[in-house]
Structure formats: C-alpha cells, structure tokens
Design an enzyme around this catalytic site. Structure first.
Site, PDB file in Angstrom:
ATOM      1  N   LYS A 293      74.904 -31.024 -72.773  1.00  0.00           N
ATOM      2  CA  LYS A 293      76.310 -31.411 -72.667  1.00  0.00           C
ATOM      3  C   LYS A 293      76.725 -32.480 -73.443  1.00  0.00           C
ATOM      4  O   LYS A 293      75.715 -33.360 -73.807  1.00  0.00           O
ATOM      5  CB  LYS A 293      76.699 -31.619 -71.308  1.00  0.00           C
ATOM      6  CG  LYS A 293      76.369 -30.193 -70.269  1.00  0.00           C
ATOM      7  CD  LYS A 293      76.739 -30.784 -68.803  1.00  0.00           C
ATOM      8  CE  LYS A 293      76.607 -29.462 -67.988  1.00  0.00           C
ATOM      9  NZ  LYS A 293      77.776 -28.678 -68.153  1.00  0.00           N
ATOM     10  N   ASP A 304      77.261 -31.042 -59.373  1.00  0.00           N
ATOM     11  CA  ASP A 304      77.026 -29.499 -59.702  1.00  0.00           C
ATOM     12  C   ASP A 304      76.226 -28.931 -58.329  1.00  0.00           C
ATOM     13  O   ASP A 304      75.748 -27.812 -58.614  1.00  0.00           O
ATOM     14  CB  ASP A 304      76.258 -29.429 -60.938  1.00  0.00           C
ATOM     15  CG  ASP A 304      76.431 -28.059 -61.675  1.00  0.00           C
ATOM     16  OD1 ASP A 304      77.672 -27.453 -61.473  1.00  0.00           O
ATOM     17  OD2 ASP A 304      75.563 -27.784 -62.617  1.00  0.00           O
ATOM     18  N   ARG A 367      74.108 -19.634 -62.789  1.00  0.00           N
ATOM     19  CA  ARG A 367      73.819 -18.148 -62.459  1.00  0.00           C
ATOM     20  C   ARG A 367      72.409 -17.727 -62.413  1.00  0.00           C
ATOM     21  O   ARG A 367      71.920 -16.919 -61.711  1.00  0.00           O
ATOM     22  CB  ARG A 367      74.617 -17.500 -63.502  1.00  0.00           C
ATOM     23  CG  ARG A 367      73.959 -17.340 -64.860  1.00  0.00           C
ATOM     24  CD  ARG A 367      75.046 -17.287 -65.950  1.00  0.00           C
ATOM     25  NE  ARG A 367      76.174 -18.326 -66.107  1.00  0.00           N
ATOM     26  CZ  ARG A 367      76.987 -18.209 -67.023  1.00  0.00           C
ATOM     27  NH1 ARG A 367      77.340 -17.018 -67.856  1.00  0.00           N
ATOM     28  NH2 ARG A 367      77.979 -19.133 -67.057  1.00  0.00           N
TER      29      ARG A 367
END
Length: 508
Positions: A293, A304, A367
């Site tokens: 990032k 997160d 995910r």
C-alpha cells in the site's frame, strides 16, 4: 464494569498488561427513572426549531420557563440542530441544558444520536456527577430513542487512553408514564449490554497493531467465556488449519512472524436450534503484502480487523443480555506483511472448499481469509451466515462514510438486515450481484482469481465470496467506510455492532 484507577508511574510496568487492563475497566453509570423529587446537577432538554415553546413543565420550573421564553423571543435560543444553551436557576438550584434538534418534522436518527453524543461530551467537560435526560419530546417511527440515548451516553464514556475520564455517575431518565418500571429496566439493561459490546469493538480497533495481533484477538475472545456459561471459545492454530486445508487463509499470514488464528465463539443457549453465524475479517494489520500500500494513512490499517472486532462485541452483548438465540462468531485472524516468504502476485493456492485461487493482488487479502472461514462455518448448518469486513476501498468511494455496503444471495435475509439497519440507524445500502461480475473473476490458471477489473471493486469482492456460500443464506457487509473515523475524531466507530445485535434479537 468496575471503577479502577490505574497509573503508569512505575517505569517497569509491562505495557501489554497495562493496555489489557484499561480495556477491561471503565466508568460505572447508574440509570434511574426521573420523578418530581429527582435532583440532577444538569437537566438536558431537547427542543425543536419550529416548536420552541413546547417546553416540558415537569422538568422546567415556572421561573426558568419564563427566562427561556424571553431568550427565545430575543433569538438567543434557536433550537437549531447542534445548538446548545445553558440556563441556571439560583432559587431552585438547578441547571438546564437546552439541546437543539432542528425542525421536528425533519428529525432523523442520525441527528438525534449526534445531538445526544455532542451534548453529553460537552457536559462531561463540566466534571459533574449527575444529569437528567428528558426523552418525552422525541418520536421517530420504529426507533427506540430511549435505548439509543443510553447507548450514546455510554459511547461518550469510552476513552481509549483512560485520560480525562468523565466524572458522570448517574443519569435520570424522564420518560412517558406509559412505560412501566419493568419495561424501562429491561430497556436499560439491554442498552448497556449493547453499548458494552460496541465499546469493546471500539477498544479492539483502537489498540495499536504491535499489541493487537491475531494471538491478542484470540485471547480477548477467550475472555468472553467468563460472561456466560453458554459461551465457549475454541482457537485453531496454523497446524490445525493446515489439516483442514485452509490454504487460502494461510497464504495471507505466510509473510508474517505472527501466526494466524481461527477463533470460534459459540453461544448456544437453545437446544436443537440452527445458529446464526457471524464471520469477521480479522486482519490485524494490512500492509498490502507484496502489493504494498502507499504509506500515507497506512497506520489506519490497524482497523482492518474491525469485522472481527464487531463480532466479538456482538457476542459479548448477546452473552450479557442472556439472549435466547444461538449465535456463533468466527474470526479469521492474520497479519498481512511483505517478506522473503510472503505470497506473490501470480501464486495459486487451494482453499478449504477445494476451489483453486490465483492471487493477482496480495492486497485483496480479506476475501482470502474470509472464504475459508465461510466454508468452515457451513459445518454448523447455520440459519444465516453474515460476514463483516473492511473489504474494499471501492465501497468507500462508492458509498462514502455513511452506509455499509450490503450484498446477499437471499432477498429475505437482505430485507431482515435492512430492517435492523433502519431500526438502529446503523445504515446499509444494497448493491447488486449480477452474473457479469462473476465473469470478471475467471482466469486461465485456477478456478477463480482474487480480483476483478478496475470498476465495481466492492461488488467483485462480494462476488468472490459468493462463490463459497452458494448453498447458504448469506450476506456480506463491507464496512470499509464505516468502521472507523479519521481526522480529529479518529477512532473506531464500533459499527456494525448495533445492527448485528438487533438482527440476532429480531430473528429468534
């Protein structure tokens, strides 16, 4: 809750121990019913811009009523949303705090909650011990303003650093005589339990990432067992996850020295009843891995794990309320770091479901932990599966900071979630899952890839998860925009604990 004074004057005090202690203890607030003999240092009264003269006679003395009316006629008191005015009566030794709500016909849940929160924060600065709250003049269809008021008061008592703590100890609730004492007591107990769970989620989110790692989250979940005999916690380590063939989840923790954890929190007070399963993304820090990032605001990636934090908070609230419904919380916890052994873009891993996944972007890691947790959750034969995750910046771009993104493969379930969102003010907005989005996840090298094209990133992320929940009634909440605030009010919001607790309570 206990009132405990903690200092750090001893330079040898272990920091980890200190942080954990401060997270467990806080201010005690006593809630009682207001009556004509009640005495509080400050009396909060809500007023409307277009109904200024509708002042509660049971709270204001005649002398103060005349003073307020004079101030209104001189436009010193406006009732505009966010306005606050203080009046004192030397004769009656009372202080009044008038809080504006704007126009009565335009009052929303968000305006009301923000007004309560701002007013209590202001009063906290006065270092007083007791207040009264006049709730007779509030009416929002389908919304429990008493419960919401208590939750907002409890939220203002939270302070992660335990610095400049509020001296507030007692709140007198002035409510309609139609509400019986037993009903009011039940509302108070429920509200405080929900607020405790919400503040727990906030505390976990605000904890620095060098402390809040997957092992820390697992230990915090384990502490919940003390709340209720029906609550049991199981923690799976990486060896056990390898046995279960959770190759997707383990690929995320591969680059970190912090081991991944899969935490199962079971609250099963009712025999032979399908549970609601809540699955939370618990990435305790997300660098993006090899797909690193940008550095600005990367510190906020400690949030997160907010999906997992909201599950812990919800499970705590259910246990404190002795709720008669079966709920299972599953936390998929890992740290996403770059290193010489970290997962690379282009790697292919095998998930617990057997589906192979080509990892094109290691920053699409949420995910990857969730898909194995969702597959694992099927073993409990759930009534519903809901997952919560700070999954995509695309959701924040699309919806802003106000609603969470909602995705579901079942219209009845999505309707139930939207009902709870409307009741609690913890808003959601449903987005589509057209087959076109699933096509974007096709790849020549595996069954599925972990990202779609440039556009609709929140939807393709949800479509990825939908591949692992085809036979279940499932919903996904993308809380990337709602789990924390930035700027001067930087910190965890505890969302969507209110929504989740209402959903569990409403679907027995």
């Amino acid at each position: 809750k206990f009132k405990v004074l903690i200092t750090r004057s001893n330079k040898n005090v272990n920091l980890n121990h200190y942080i954990i202690i401060t997270l467990l203890f806080g201010n005690i607030m006593k809630y009682t019913r207001f009556n004509k003999n009640s005495k509080a240092e400050y009396n909060l009264i809500f007023i409307y811009e277009d109904k200024l003269m509708s002042l509660n006679k049971s709270v204001l003395t005649d002398a103060v009523r005349e003073d307020v009316k004079l101030a209104i006629s001189n436009k010193l008191v406006t009732g505009k949303s966010g306005s606050m005015n203080t009046f004192s009566s030397k004769m009656y030794e009372k202080n009044y705090f008038l809080v504006g709500l704007g126009q009565k016909s335009k009052l929303t849940i968000q305006i009301y909650e923000k007004s309560v929160n701002s007013a209590i924060k202001k009063i906290n600065s006065y270092n007083i011990n007791s207040i009264s709250l006049d709730l007779n003049n509030i009416a929002i269809s389908g919304y429990d303003h008493i419960k919401a008021g208590i939750i907002e008061i409890e939220k203002t008592q939270y302070n992660y650093r335990q610095k400049d703590l509020s001296t507030l100890k007692e709140c007198l609730l002035n409510v309609s005589s139609r509400i019986k004492n037993k009903e009011l007591t039940s509302t108070i107990n429920t509200s405080v339990a929900i607020a405790n769970g919400l503040n727990k989620a906030r505390m976990l989110g605000d904890t620095p990432p060098n402390i809040c790692n997957p092992t820390f989250l697992a230990k915090e979940a384990k502490k919940l067992e003390k709340l209720n005999p029906y609550l049991k916690v199981e923690i799976l380590d990486e060896k056990q996850m390898r046995t279960l063939k959770m190759g997707s989840l383990l690929s995320v923790s591969q680059g970190s020295t912090q081991p991944a954890k899969l935490v199962i929190i079971k609250y099963m007070p009712v025999k032979n009843k399908q549970p609601i399963v809540l699955v939370g993304k618990g990435i305790t820090f997300d660098t993006g891995g090899i797909s690193l990032k940008p550095s600005p605001n990367m510190d906020e990636m400690k949030y997160d794990m907010s999906g997992a934090g909201s599950v812990i908070g919800t499970m705590q609230a259910c246990a404190e309320m002795n709720l008669k419904n079966n709920v299972i919380g599953i936390l998929a916890c890992a740290e996403n770091m770059p290193s010489g052994v970290a997962t690379r873009p282009g790697d292919v891993v095998t998930s617990m479901s057997g589906l192979t996944i080509e990892i094109l972007n290691t920053d699409a890691e949420g995910r990857l932990v969730l898909c194995d947790a969702l597959t694992f959750s099927k073993k409990y034969k759930p009534k519903y599966i809901l997952d919560m995750a700070t999954l995509t910046g695309a959701c924040l771009v699309g919806l802003g900071k106000y609603p969470s993104g909602l995705f579901s493969n079942n219209n009845v379930l999505s309707k139930k979630i939207k009902d709870s969102a409307d009741k609690t003010g913890d808003r959601v907005w449903e987005l589509p899952l057209y087959s076109d989005y699933f096509d974007e996840l096709k790849t020549n090298f595996a069954d599925i890839q972990n990202i779609g094209g440039r556009y609709g990133g929140a939807i393709t992320a949800a479509a990825f998860l939908a591949n692992f929940t085809k036979d279940e009634k499932w919903a996904h909440l993308d809380i990337a925009g709602t789990a924390w605030d930035s700027g001067n009010d930087k910190g965890s919001t505890g969302r969507p604990v209110k929504l989740l607790t209402d959903f569990v309570m409403s679907n027995k």
